[in-house]
Design an enzyme around this catalytic site. Sequence first.
Site, mmCIF file in Angstrom:
data_model
loop_
_atom_site.group_PDB
_atom_site.id
_atom_site.type_symbol
_atom_site.label_atom_id
_atom_site.label_comp_id
_atom_site.label_asym_id
_atom_site.label_seq_id
_atom_site.Cartn_x
_atom_site.Cartn_y
_atom_site.Cartn_z
ATOM 1 C CG ASP A 185 -9.658 -1.305 0.797
ATOM 2 O OD1 ASP A 185 -8.613 -1.912 1.098
ATOM 3 O OD2 ASP A 185 -9.976 -0.213 1.284
ATOM 4 C CE LYS A 206 -10.954 -3.594 7.422
ATOM 5 N NZ LYS A 206 -9.819 -2.659 7.436
ATOM 6 C CE1 TYR A 250 -3.585 2.656 0.700
ATOM 7 C CE2 TYR A 250 -2.006 3.475 2.300
ATOM 8 C CZ TYR A 250 -3.149 3.647 1.551
ATOM 9 O OH TYR A 250 -3.837 4.820 1.647
#
Lengths: 495, 250
Positions: free
Chosen positions: A274, A346, A239
């Site tokens: 995500d 998640k 990320y």
Amino acid sequence: MKLARTHTTVSVERALLRMAGLTGADAERIPWVNHLVDAVRDQVGIEHGVALPVWDALVRGEAPDLLTLAQLSASGSVTLRLPEGRDATRAAAAARRAAGAGVRTIDRRRAERDRLVKRLGDPPRRPWIYLIVATGDIYEDIPQAKAAARGGADVIAVIRSTGQSLLDYVPEGATREGYAGTYATQENFRLMRAALDEVGKELGRYIRLTNYASGLCMPEIATLAGLERLDMMLNDSMYGILFRDINPVRTFVDQRFSRQVHARAGIIINTGEDNYLTTADAVEAAHTVTVSQLMNEFFAKEAGLANWQLGLGHAFEINPDLPDSFRLELAHALLARELFPDAPLKWMPPTKHMTGDVFRGYLLDGFFNLAGALTGQSILLVGMMTEAVVTPFLSDRDLALQNVRYVMDAAGGLCEDFHPPRDGFIQTRARQVLAEAIDLLDRIVDDGMLNAIGDGTFGLMKRPADAGKGLAGVAKRAPGYVNPAIDLLEEGATR
Amino acid sequence: MSGAIVRPYGDTTGDGMVQVSFTLPLPHDKRAEGAALQLAEKMGLAPALLVHAKAMGPDFTFFVVYGSVTHLVDVDAVTVVPREFPLLSAKEVNAAIKSPLRRKLLVVGACIGTDAHTVGIDAILNIKGFAGEKGLEYYRELRVVNLGAQVLVPELVERARAERADAVLVSQVVTQRDAHIHNTTQMSAAFREAYPAGTAPLLVAGGPRFDESATAALGVDRVFGKGTTPGEVASFLVHALAPLPAARTP
């Protein structure tokens, strides 16, 4: 992987000092760990690790303790050297004793969590309800977090101030100023932990606390999380590289250390898949999520995390105007579930296609919740109908929790009945995504990981290995590099 | 239609019906419901109909109110920023740049401040685009440098100078306490300082919280609000930059 074992960073070295108990900051709020690591860097370099120069200075009596040494180093009145022979052996032993105390505190915190979970109990059902609080002011966050727990949240995430990932230090103390989030500091961690323990006792259910180990200080923040008994940490292997333009080498080195700490502390990591879907198209890029999950799993296992600690992420981000969008979502969600049966996945709500039409957004969140129930997701991040409009109102959160409760009460057990036929739409689509993921993995193996990142394979972002923020804080380890924190974590030792 | 007066439309012309929802920091009881109706009345809802009230914890109550607003909307008194430039197709944009300039237009884009949300700048710049329109990277005669998120203002100025940017696009998506305004004025001031008068690149700010009429206050050449498409931005760039050489010779 080799990269992570052959380099160190200023943040990994500062994490060692934090583990050894060095806290606090000067009048300008620059932490003492920064001063001391900078002094070592200037005088001897960090390629040997700071452990030898720092504890050599203590053994030589330059200062009575770590804090005084750091304070002296800030004013430039300490001479540091790289000890050799018996001096080096003595310094290494002293450093290991100091780091051992920190590791034992982390162990105690973990045992404390196990005790509390046993006494208070886990949430009554899956998925766990995960809710974000973010006011910027820790003293506002606390009542909101308590209200959220009373409203049904099992996990409270205190989202960080957006600027924090690019700060090369961890702020100190309780903070009341932040943009779209609250600074991660040791004191803020402690305050929120105490508040959630209190409300957990009231509710008879252990409320988990989440924060972010990402950005330039992730090893330090992971250490603080371990010391203050946080339960989950956002911690993605790529990320920072892709979305914060942090240097890839810095990220991989910092990642490995922070994950070793998480493994030891019994913290569940949450990965950030995500994010790929918010920048790229959720259908075209579905396989990059799978690839990233597999890579996150690999890096996590390598650092010693167990399956139950892998909160691999995925999200409901397909354009709702697309025909069969819900069936595609189910296919992707089920694929993740079946690939990682033991991981606490998640499941993250729509953000990209939340348009400001809050009524439509509420419906979309209902479908998101239903997909979570149908495919047996483990952690459900509650979607807000005012996503992309305002920071959630009190009422938005209440309505969102009602939405989740309705779906879970009405359809929570539906995953038992949900078995899409073998050659139906959902299974076919899942197979297609998996095949594309395998293709991409083959290409990455041929091309090399750093090249793949440099070429913009993930989230369409190109990040070369020799650029990005935080590169100056990376050093190749010299022969004889010493870091007792890493040794203790790798050996599983306590002293 | 001139002199038009309108009212909100529920299910009958002129009924004036609207719905609002809000929370009051009061425990749910008769008094709280009365308080909600009082607020509705002060907002111009008469009669107001309290259709839903629900306690949210011990200290708050959530309300949904329907009612007929007493206010009238004078359509003639509405002010909007009219689009001061013609909308061009990608082909027309390329042609308009190519013949007068004989070089590519250079566009530097960034999300400044602490905002990490690149959705806005990416929607305008990335080939992928937005709302079915390709982004500026798709235009043959535009060269795009997308600096991404959390770019510092000095870094942006420096990059714009190094690339000899014709236009600088700045996006602000998530903002708190007017950070988007603060960041944008700081950015425009930095450009004015760094360039001799009249030579700074064209400055364009965009984001869902901006007011399109605030160009002067922000110190930029154009502000784009919510829902702006890449085609609109490209057309504006051509309008502002490409005809310049011709316009200078009267």
